[in-house]
Write a protein that holds these residues in place. Structure first.
Motif, PDB file in Angstrom:
ATOM      1  N   VAL A 264      11.779 -13.961  -2.657  1.00 42.28           N
ATOM      2  CA  VAL A 264      12.177 -15.166  -3.400  1.00 42.28           C
ATOM      3  C   VAL A 264      10.927 -15.740  -4.056  1.00 42.28           C
ATOM      4  CG1 VAL A 264      14.056 -15.735  -1.837  1.00 42.28           C
ATOM      5  CG2 VAL A 264      11.764 -16.620  -1.381  1.00 42.28           C
ATOM      6  N   ASP A 265      11.149 -16.499  -5.129  1.00 46.32           N
ATOM      7  CA  ASP A 265      10.026 -17.194  -5.762  1.00 46.32           C
ATOM      8  C   ASP A 265       9.641 -18.378  -4.889  1.00 46.32           C
ATOM      9  OD1 ASP A 265       8.302 -18.668  -7.189  1.00 46.32           O
ATOM     10  OD2 ASP A 265       9.591 -18.934  -8.931  1.00 46.32           O
ATOM     11  N   PRO A 266       8.449 -18.375  -4.313  1.00 40.62           N
ATOM     12  CA  PRO A 266       8.072 -19.469  -3.411  1.00 40.62           C
ATOM     13  C   PRO A 266       8.122 -20.831  -4.081  1.00 40.62           C
ATOM     14  CG  PRO A 266       6.518 -17.651  -3.258  1.00 40.62           C
ATOM     15  CD  PRO A 266       7.406 -17.351  -4.427  1.00 40.62           C
ATOM     16  N   PHE A 267       7.784 -20.889  -5.362  1.00 35.12           N
ATOM     17  CA  PHE A 267       7.766 -22.188  -6.036  1.00 35.12           C
ATOM     18  C   PHE A 267       9.162 -22.744  -6.236  1.00 35.12           C
ATOM     19  CE2 PHE A 267       3.534 -20.694  -7.133  1.00 35.12           C
ATOM     20  CZ  PHE A 267       2.795 -21.835  -6.818  1.00 35.12           C
ATOM     21  N   ALA A 268      10.009 -21.931  -6.803  1.00 34.72           N
ATOM     22  CA  ALA A 268      11.385 -22.398  -7.017  1.00 34.72           C
ATOM     23  C   ALA A 268      12.015 -22.765  -5.678  1.00 34.72           C
ATOM     24  CB  ALA A 268      12.207 -21.316  -7.717  1.00 34.72           C
ATOM     25  N   SER A 269      11.779 -21.934  -4.693  1.00 32.88           N
ATOM     26  CA  SER A 269      12.378 -22.170  -3.382  1.00 32.88           C
ATOM     27  C   SER A 269      11.865 -23.451  -2.749  1.00 32.88           C
ATOM     28  CB  SER A 269      12.063 -20.998  -2.446  1.00 32.88           C
ATOM     29  OG  SER A 269      12.415 -19.784  -3.059  1.00 32.88           O
ATOM     30  N   MET A 270      10.573 -23.650  -2.934  1.00 37.54           N
ATOM     31  CA  MET A 270       9.953 -24.825  -2.351  1.00 37.54           C
ATOM     32  C   MET A 270      10.521 -26.100  -2.956  1.00 37.54           C
ATOM     33  SD  MET A 270       5.970 -25.429  -3.349  1.00 37.54           S
ATOM     34  CE  MET A 270       5.819 -26.392  -4.838  1.00 37.54           C
TER      35      MET A 270
ATOM     36  N   LYS B 224       3.882 -29.916 -21.150  1.00 35.49           N
ATOM     37  CA  LYS B 224       3.204 -28.921 -20.328  1.00 35.49           C
ATOM     38  C   LYS B 224       3.993 -27.616 -20.399  1.00 35.49           C
ATOM     39  CE  LYS B 224       0.185 -31.668 -17.959  1.00 35.49           C
ATOM     40  NZ  LYS B 224       0.536 -32.243 -16.633  1.00 35.49           N
ATOM     41  N   LEU B 225       3.338 -26.560 -20.079  1.00 34.37           N
ATOM     42  CA  LEU B 225       4.030 -25.271 -20.034  1.00 34.37           C
ATOM     43  C   LEU B 225       5.241 -25.390 -19.124  1.00 34.37           C
ATOM     44  CD1 LEU B 225       4.167 -22.309 -20.743  1.00 34.37           C
ATOM     45  CD2 LEU B 225       2.601 -21.829 -18.844  1.00 34.37           C
ATOM     46  N   ARG B 226       6.394 -25.074 -19.646  1.00 40.87           N
ATOM     47  CA  ARG B 226       7.600 -25.228 -18.858  1.00 40.87           C
ATOM     48  C   ARG B 226       7.908 -23.904 -18.150  1.00 40.87           C
ATOM     49  NH1 ARG B 226      11.046 -26.769 -24.259  1.00 40.87           N
ATOM     50  NH2 ARG B 226       9.308 -27.813 -25.272  1.00 40.87           N
ATOM     51  N   PHE B 227       8.418 -24.040 -16.993  1.00 40.91           N
ATOM     52  CA  PHE B 227       8.865 -22.835 -16.301  1.00 40.91           C
ATOM     53  C   PHE B 227      10.273 -22.506 -16.770  1.00 40.91           C
ATOM     54  CE2 PHE B 227      11.649 -25.216 -13.608  1.00 40.91           C
ATOM     55  CZ  PHE B 227      11.012 -26.435 -13.469  1.00 40.91           C
ATOM     56  N   SER B 228      10.777 -21.378 -16.402  1.00 44.18           N
ATOM     57  CA  SER B 228      12.078 -20.940 -16.879  1.00 44.18           C
ATOM     58  C   SER B 228      13.207 -21.540 -16.053  1.00 44.18           C
ATOM     59  CB  SER B 228      12.156 -19.416 -16.809  1.00 44.18           C
ATOM     60  OG  SER B 228      13.510 -19.019 -16.772  1.00 44.18           O
ATOM     61  N   LEU B 229      14.029 -22.313 -16.739  1.00 42.59           N
ATOM     62  CA  LEU B 229      15.189 -22.872 -16.042  1.00 42.59           C
ATOM     63  C   LEU B 229      16.186 -21.779 -15.696  1.00 42.59           C
ATOM     64  CD1 LEU B 229      16.099 -26.314 -17.641  1.00 42.59           C
ATOM     65  CD2 LEU B 229      15.442 -25.823 -15.305  1.00 42.59           C
ATOM     66  N   ASP B 230      16.266 -20.793 -16.563  1.00 43.80           N
ATOM     67  CA  ASP B 230      17.207 -19.694 -16.295  1.00 43.80           C
ATOM     68  C   ASP B 230      16.853 -19.000 -14.991  1.00 43.80           C
ATOM     69  OD1 ASP B 230      18.482 -20.274 -18.615  1.00 43.80           O
ATOM     70  OD2 ASP B 230      17.319 -18.837 -19.813  1.00 43.80           O
ATOM     71  N   ALA B 231      15.581 -18.680 -14.861  1.00 41.89           N
ATOM     72  CA  ALA B 231      15.145 -18.019 -13.639  1.00 41.89           C
ATOM     73  C   ALA B 231      15.392 -18.914 -12.433  1.00 41.89           C
ATOM     74  CB  ALA B 231      13.662 -17.669 -13.742  1.00 41.89           C
ATOM     75  N   SER B 232      15.162 -20.220 -12.628  1.00 41.03           N
ATOM     76  CA  SER B 232      15.380 -21.147 -11.524  1.00 41.03           C
ATOM     77  C   SER B 232      16.844 -21.163 -11.117  1.00 41.03           C
ATOM     78  CB  SER B 232      14.949 -22.555 -11.934  1.00 41.03           C
ATOM     79  OG  SER B 232      13.573 -22.569 -12.246  1.00 41.03           O
ATOM     80  N   ALA B 233      17.704 -21.120 -12.110  1.00 40.47           N
ATOM     81  CA  ALA B 233      19.129 -21.125 -11.807  1.00 40.47           C
ATOM     82  C   ALA B 233      19.466 -19.963 -10.889  1.00 40.47           C
ATOM     83  CB  ALA B 233      19.946 -21.032 -13.100  1.00 40.47           C
ATOM     84  N   GLU B 234      18.969 -18.809 -11.246  1.00 37.86           N
ATOM     85  CA  GLU B 234      19.268 -17.622 -10.437  1.00 37.86           C
ATOM     86  C   GLU B 234      18.678 -17.758  -9.039  1.00 37.86           C
ATOM     87  OE1 GLU B 234      21.440 -15.682 -11.640  1.00 37.86           O
ATOM     88  OE2 GLU B 234      21.296 -16.741 -13.567  1.00 37.86           O
ATOM     89  N   ALA B 235      17.456 -18.247  -8.987  1.00 41.17           N
ATOM     90  CA  ALA B 235      16.773 -18.347  -7.697  1.00 41.17           C
ATOM     91  C   ALA B 235      17.500 -19.299  -6.755  1.00 41.17           C
ATOM     92  CB  ALA B 235      15.329 -18.799  -7.909  1.00 41.17           C
TER      93      ALA B 235
END
Lengths: 220, 220, 220, 220
Positions: free
Chosen positions: A151-157, B179-190
């Motif tokens: 799992v992505d530690p950041f997203a999970s955290m 700021k550099l944004r992380f991927s919301l799509d990836a977050s959704a899946e995670a």
DNA sequence: AATGAATGAGCTTTCATTCAT
DNA sequence: AATGAATGAAAGCTCATTCAT
């Protein structure tokens, strides 16, 4: 040997912080007046500005100092726990225990802090990241040991913290209004179980715990 | 085909709401002046008070009307999806898609709304409960079908929302500051994957998806 | 033969005046809203401006129309009374009787009217002068007949009015607060007697009346 | 011997009061802005709120402090006068002299004070009663001495004050508009004479004074 | 270090009045 | 004549912060 120097000691910083927590919890950050805090801390209004830059700084300092203590406590709680999955459970239990044990502080950290423009928009809550990094560390450790999946530690955290935080928020709000409160203990187990199974490499191996009853019914 | 009918239509209510979303997103709720909103909506200051009780009411109304639409959209998104676990994924994807597609609105709902004393302390966000109840419904349905284990729907629902909300919050804040944004799509899946596995009756049966890369690094 | 035309008749002017007296008495001139008056008169807000220039004009018109009636009534009351000294007594009795018989109107004329900048500073209350001129006329007539000594009719007239007005004011205020009210009847006799003797050419000839009891004790 | 000590002394209270009297007299209570008073008193707007609760409180305080002084002055004026009837004349002369000698203050006390809702409807003007009680005292004393007939001191006191007040009001209004003013001195004698004879036990014994001429003609 | 008197910026909301219909 | 939606002006008060003592 001075008798009767009840509050002369230069613990003014701490007296102000403690007074502020009470006043913020009672009246809310916006309605709390510097003079209220000064009165409760038994110092002059101006004295507060010798110790803090401004009203927001008092709030931020509460956050920083108390978070520092929470991080310490968290680490201690985790010390004897080896299994990464059990460490996740310990984290959740610790988080909610603090909320329950320090009502005024929880109210300030859960509610008033969020109502501060400065905190929400300008401040970089380094301490919060450190707190959460403990969780990311658990995940990484578990991944190395093969107990936790990729799992992505950041997203999970953030997801983990969001889950804990939202439930803490609901509890504090309900508590504040003296509404029937749901069980934080049961919530700790429920949330922990979701995340434990959610990140476990081999969830089937996790023994099915009987969920603690009585959750949230009163809120909806 | 009327071109240029600038302010004739009695859609003043909507014009004010739309103006308010923009102004709130730009200057923040507290710094937004009624006259700013009025100017942008091309109505007189006083007109706003024909449609809303006060400034807070404008904010609350934005929440209520937009949440109503979000609930509708959510239900539509779920319509074609039968599998409870897949419905959880759909929920997460929908949630983040709205954040991404409506930046100004997301900023108001994620940030400014939370900064409002009225909203946080006095308002009962019925619409939010309805939104979350969709999730609780998915769980209950899945439990009846034996696909989802015995989790407390209420605790799970708040945990799920907290996870989505926290990540949305971080994204909006990062986005706001360019700021550099992380991927919301990836977050959704995670997030979805954690909860899907976290509540699944038989998590081992869930195929391991390759996680989308690049998460959150920029934030810490 | 129209049935059920309860308020259609073009007596809107009067309906507005009557509504205004009630509303002014109840909420005070400043707190009374045009829309309150309009609602009570069952006309639209704008309609009031077809009959009156502005809010002050409504108040002034109440004064003018009602004073016109009071002047008429005063003259009628005096018609059968020949003796100048007795006419003074009649005047005082009439004045206080009106106060007692028309509570709402008295409140407007005694209190709200005085609270109006326009009335106090800009308006020339011709009607009031006409009312008082009746008193000056009594004096002049009495002087011609040798019954009344050489007093300045103007100074006396204002003094007389001031005396009546102050006592009326105290009574209306006490009445408004539901405090124990003193007897206006007794006050009429007392004030009249002072002025009768005060201006009489031959005060010794005036039979000593037994004063009515119970005055003002409750106010001090 | 300090010359030019513009605002050092902590007489801010007095400076504000004096400034307020001028500003109220000039612009009227309602149109006077706090910032006007502050500017004239050379203090910050907020400073006024360290000394007074609000704008109304400033007005009420003017009344209380100045009435206190007037009561003092009245008592001093009466000190050397023994005869009750002459004391009545002294009272009237004193009252009008104050009006004439303190134009701005008179304007505030006669006009602006009456335009205040708070003062008229809520405030209990204790000081006024004390002022009037001096008159009631004169009457009672005269009655004991047999010089004054059986009049009700309360009714008489209000009548007397009403008479003085109404004439003062007319004079201040005329003065304000720079209209030809009538003689307050003559008015004092006229009113006093009516009341002296009106309450005297033996009015025939009172020598007939030649009335001072020229009264009020300009007003009607 | 401590005090606390003084400062002054900042803005929502009401409601009398207008005027297009 | 009547309506009532729309207008827009107007200022009191609070309280975080400063700074002379």
């Amino acid at each position: 040997m001075p008798v009767d120097r009840p509050r002369t000691t230069a613990d003014k910083h701490d007296r102000i912080i403690d007074a502020a927590i009470e006043v913020f919890a009672e009246k809310g950050f916006h309605h709390a007046r510097i003079s209220d805090i000064a009165a409760k801390a038994e110092v002059a209004d101006g004295t507060i500005y010798l110790y803090f830059r401004n009203k927001d700084d008092v709030l931020i300092t509460i956050f920083e100092e108390k978070m520092g203590m929470l991080i310490e406590g968290l680490k201690q709680s985790l010390e004897g726990v080896d299994d990464p999955l059990e460490r996740i459970r310990t984290f959740a239990r610790y988080h909610f225990k603090q909320v329950k044990d320090h009502e005024a502080l929880a109210e300030v950290l859960q509610i008033e802090l969020r109502l501060s423009n400065k905190f929400l928009k300008e401040y970089r809550p380094t301490q919060l990241w450190e707190y959460l990094n403990v969780f990311a560390g658990i995940l990484r450790d578990g991944q190395e040991r093969g107990v936790i999946r990729e799992v992505d530690p950041f997203a999970s955290m953030w997801a983990f913290f969001g889950a804990l935080d939202e439930i803490a928020m609901q509890w504090v709000l309900a508590n504040k209004e003296r509404k029937l409160r749901f069980s934080l203990d049961a919530s700790a187990e429920a949330v922990a179980e979701i995340f434990v199974r959610g990140v476990a490499a081999n969830p089937s191996a996790i023994p099915v715990a009987t969920p603690l009853p009585s959750q949230f019914e009163s809120l909806s």
